[in-house]
Design a protein around this motif. Structure first.
Motif, PDB file in Angstrom:
ATOM      1  N   SER A 233       0.852  -1.181   0.000  1.00  0.00           N
ATOM      2  CA  SER A 233       0.000   0.000   0.000  1.00  0.00           C
ATOM      3  C   SER A 233       0.886   1.228   0.000  1.00  0.00           C
ATOM      4  N   GLU A 234       0.571   2.189  -0.817  1.00  0.00           N
ATOM      5  CA  GLU A 234       1.340   3.427  -0.856  1.00  0.00           C
ATOM      6  C   GLU A 234       1.013   4.337   0.324  1.00  0.00           C
ATOM      7  N   ALA A 235      -0.045   4.007   1.052  1.00  0.00           N
ATOM      8  CA  ALA A 235      -0.506   4.884   2.127  1.00  0.00           C
ATOM      9  C   ALA A 235       0.318   4.749   3.399  1.00  0.00           C
ATOM     10  N   VAL A 236       1.065   3.643   3.561  1.00  0.00           N
ATOM     11  CA  VAL A 236       1.762   3.413   4.820  1.00  0.00           C
ATOM     12  C   VAL A 236       3.010   2.581   4.578  1.00  0.00           C
ATOM     13  N   ASN A 237       4.015   2.802   5.414  1.00  0.00           N
ATOM     14  CA  ASN A 237       5.269   2.057   5.331  1.00  0.00           C
ATOM     15  C   ASN A 237       5.489   1.340   6.668  1.00  0.00           C
ATOM     16  N   PHE A 238       5.566   0.015   6.619  1.00  0.00           N
ATOM     17  CA  PHE A 238       5.767  -0.777   7.821  1.00  0.00           C
ATOM     18  C   PHE A 238       7.146  -1.441   7.840  1.00  0.00           C
ATOM     19  N   ASP A 239       8.130  -0.854   7.146  1.00  0.00           N
ATOM     20  CA  ASP A 239       9.500  -1.374   7.173  1.00  0.00           C
ATOM     21  C   ASP A 239      10.208  -0.843   8.417  1.00  0.00           C
ATOM     22  N   LEU A 240      10.024  -1.523   9.529  1.00  0.00           N
ATOM     23  CA  LEU A 240      10.512  -1.072  10.826  1.00  0.00           C
ATOM     24  C   LEU A 240      12.038  -0.982  10.863  1.00  0.00           C
ATOM     25  N   ASP A 241      12.542   0.106  11.435  1.00  0.00           N
ATOM     26  CA  ASP A 241      13.975   0.267  11.694  1.00  0.00           C
ATOM     27  C   ASP A 241      14.292  -0.508  12.973  1.00  0.00           C
ATOM     28  N   VAL A 242      14.592  -1.794  12.823  1.00  0.00           N
ATOM     29  CA  VAL A 242      14.721  -2.675  13.976  1.00  0.00           C
ATOM     30  C   VAL A 242      15.836  -2.254  14.930  1.00  0.00           C
ATOM     31  N   PRO A 243      17.063  -1.939  14.470  1.00  0.00           N
ATOM     32  CA  PRO A 243      18.110  -1.543  15.422  1.00  0.00           C
ATOM     33  C   PRO A 243      17.730  -0.325  16.261  1.00  0.00           C
ATOM     34  N   SER A 244      17.172   0.700  15.631  1.00  0.00           N
ATOM     35  CA  SER A 244      16.769   1.897  16.364  1.00  0.00           C
ATOM     36  C   SER A 244      15.636   1.582  17.337  1.00  0.00           C
ATOM     37  N   TYR A 245      14.717   0.766  16.900  1.00  0.00           N
ATOM     38  CA  TYR A 245      13.575   0.365  17.725  1.00  0.00           C
ATOM     39  C   TYR A 245      14.054  -0.353  18.984  1.00  0.00           C
ATOM     40  N   LEU A 246      14.901  -1.352  18.810  1.00  0.00           N
ATOM     41  CA  LEU A 246      15.390  -2.115  19.949  1.00  0.00           C
ATOM     42  C   LEU A 246      16.205  -1.246  20.904  1.00  0.00           C
ATOM     43  N   GLU A 247      17.019  -0.375  20.360  1.00  0.00           N
ATOM     44  CA  GLU A 247      17.833   0.505  21.200  1.00  0.00           C
ATOM     45  C   GLU A 247      16.952   1.428  22.032  1.00  0.00           C
ATOM     46  N   THR A 248      15.945   2.023  21.381  1.00  0.00           N
ATOM     47  CA  THR A 248      15.068   2.968  22.081  1.00  0.00           C
ATOM     48  C   THR A 248      14.244   2.273  23.149  1.00  0.00           C
ATOM     49  N   LEU A 249      13.662   1.116  22.819  1.00  0.00           N
ATOM     50  CA  LEU A 249      12.856   0.404  23.811  1.00  0.00           C
ATOM     51  C   LEU A 249      13.712  -0.089  24.972  1.00  0.00           C
ATOM     52  N   GLY A 250      14.924  -0.524  24.673  1.00  0.00           N
ATOM     53  CA  GLY A 250      15.802  -0.960  25.753  1.00  0.00           C
ATOM     54  C   GLY A 250      16.141   0.175  26.695  1.00  0.00           C
ATOM     55  N   TRP A 251      16.401   1.353  26.145  1.00  0.00           N
ATOM     56  CA  TRP A 251      16.706   2.522  26.962  1.00  0.00           C
ATOM     57  C   TRP A 251      15.500   2.926  27.795  1.00  0.00           C
ATOM     58  N   CYS A 252      14.315   2.928  27.171  1.00  0.00           N
ATOM     59  CA  CYS A 252      13.099   3.320  27.902  1.00  0.00           C
ATOM     60  C   CYS A 252      12.727   2.292  28.962  1.00  0.00           C
ATOM     61  N   ARG A 253      12.979   1.036  28.697  1.00  0.00           N
ATOM     62  CA  ARG A 253      12.677   0.006  29.696  1.00  0.00           C
ATOM     63  C   ARG A 253      13.431   0.282  30.995  1.00  0.00           C
ATOM     64  N   ALA A 254      14.697   0.646  30.874  1.00  0.00           N
ATOM     65  CA  ALA A 254      15.486   0.962  32.069  1.00  0.00           C
ATOM     66  C   ALA A 254      15.007   2.257  32.725  1.00  0.00           C
ATOM     67  N   ARG A 255      14.691   3.252  31.901  1.00  0.00           N
ATOM     68  CA  ARG A 255      14.298   4.565  32.435  1.00  0.00           C
ATOM     69  C   ARG A 255      12.962   4.505  33.181  1.00  0.00           C
ATOM     70  N   TRP A 256      12.048   3.625  32.740  1.00  0.00           N
ATOM     71  CA  TRP A 256      10.721   3.538  33.335  1.00  0.00           C
ATOM     72  C   TRP A 256      10.584   2.360  34.293  1.00  0.00           C
ATOM     73  N   ALA A 257      11.673   1.700  34.622  1.00  0.00           N
ATOM     74  CA  ALA A 257      11.608   0.428  35.352  1.00  0.00           C
ATOM     75  C   ALA A 257      10.914   0.537  36.701  1.00  0.00           C
ATOM     76  N   ASP A 258      10.996   1.689  37.353  1.00  0.00           N
ATOM     77  CA  ASP A 258      10.379   1.828  38.672  1.00  0.00           C
ATOM     78  C   ASP A 258       8.896   2.177  38.586  1.00  0.00           C
ATOM     79  N   ARG A 259       8.380   2.347  37.350  1.00  0.00           N
ATOM     80  CA  ARG A 259       6.975   2.712  37.188  1.00  0.00           C
ATOM     81  C   ARG A 259       6.146   1.665  36.446  1.00  0.00           C
ATOM     82  N   ILE A 260       6.758   0.986  35.485  1.00  0.00           N
ATOM     83  CA  ILE A 260       6.013   0.004  34.705  1.00  0.00           C
ATOM     84  C   ILE A 260       7.005  -0.941  34.038  1.00  0.00           C
ATOM     85  N   LYS A 261       6.580  -2.186  33.858  1.00  0.00           N
ATOM     86  CA  LYS A 261       7.405  -3.161  33.150  1.00  0.00           C
ATOM     87  C   LYS A 261       7.138  -3.027  31.650  1.00  0.00           C
ATOM     88  N   LEU A 262       8.152  -2.621  30.926  1.00  0.00           N
ATOM     89  CA  LEU A 262       8.037  -2.484  29.481  1.00  0.00           C
ATOM     90  C   LEU A 262       8.584  -3.740  28.830  1.00  0.00           C
TER      91      LEU A 262
END
Length: 273
Positions: A47-76
């Motif tokens: 579909s030309e309307a949306v792109n789902f080619d996820l940037d996996v390295p950036s995604y994993l890096e960001t979620l890993g960083w946020c998991r640590a930053r939010w660890a005392d409030r919620i399990k990510l």
């Protein structure tokens, strides 16, 4: 209220604009203990309307960083919603083999190179033929892919086809398709793959969750116990939407637990707790 939402999108998904921090804050405000961020990866989405080619390295890096930053409030939990397109299996398999994932939803959004969200898939088919082809492709996909934690919104095809079939587009002929659906559910149970109860069906104007009650009941009858509950939220206001109804339905159908995941391993939590 259910303790976790196991299907939530952020701005890493091509169809969502919500920043990760805002999603996590909303989950905390709702009192959730866990949240699985499961952004889309549907390579070369037709579909030309949306792109789902996820940037996996950036995604994993960001979620890993946020998991640590939010660890005392919620399990990510670091999750992914991967499109089960067999033609992309060779490119997808190495990504699913990564040890970073806590949880992977396998969803069928496209069949025969066509998106469910566009009428092209339905043209030239009766409603029953279209539904049959969808479930046939799902069975093939479940058999082909490894590394899937649960199958997402199993009867997703019900959401679409109104332009071709009118008001009856979402009606699945149980007798016609029950054998193929049983094959899918039996494959899930045999391989230890769970089933998602996705609450978004109500938000899309359907009369039931994904999958419908009779499919959930049949999964239970066949010995299925791994159930996650996800809102499929693409907006903050939809996180944990209709979870009270979902919990009541699961209890009525005889399910005793819902699941969370860590490192691809399911953890069971009593619905009665």
């Amino acid at each position: 209220m259910l303790r976790s939402d196991y299907h939530v999108h952020t701005s890493f998904s091509g169809d969502c604009d919500e920043p990760l921090d805002r999603v996590l804050q909303r989950a905390c405000d709702l009192g959730l203990k866990e949240i699985a961020v499961t952004d889309h990866m549907d390579l070369d989405f037709p579909s030309e309307a949306v792109n789902f080619d996820l940037d996996v390295p950036s995604y994993l890096e960001t979620l890993g960083w946020c998991r640590a930053r939010w660890a005392d409030r919620i399990k990510l939990r670091i999750g992914l919603e991967v499109g089960l397109d067999i033609s992309k299996k060779g490119r997808v398999a190495p990504i699913l083999e990564k040890s970073d994932w806590d949880f992977v939803i396998g969803s069928l959004h496209c069949v025969d190179g066509k998106s469910m969200g566009e009428e092209g898939f339905f043209e030239g088919k009766t409603r029953d033929d279209a539904h049959g082809r969808y479930f046939e492709a799902m069975l093939d996909s479940v058999r082909a892919f490894s590394g899937i934690s649960v199958v997402g919104h199993m009867d997703f095809v019900r959401r679409y086809g109104a332009g071709t079939y009118g008001d009856r587009h979402s009606v699945i002929d149980r007798e016609l398709h029950k054998d193929r659906i049983d094959e899918i559910l039996q494959e899930l149970v045999k391989r230890g793959i769970g089933l998602e109860l996705n609450t978004s069906g109500l938000r899309y104007g359907l009369d039931a969750f994904h999958p419908g009650e009779w499919i959930l009941r049949r999964y239970r009858e066949l010995g299925g116990e791994i159930i996650t509950v996800g809102s499929d939220a693409h907006r903050l206001k939809d996180i944990a939407a209709d979870f009270f109804l979902a919990e009541g339905l699961l209890e009525a159908l005889g399910f005793r637990y819902t699941c969370s995941f860590q490192g691809r391993t399911p953890r069971f939590y009593s619905l009665a707790a």
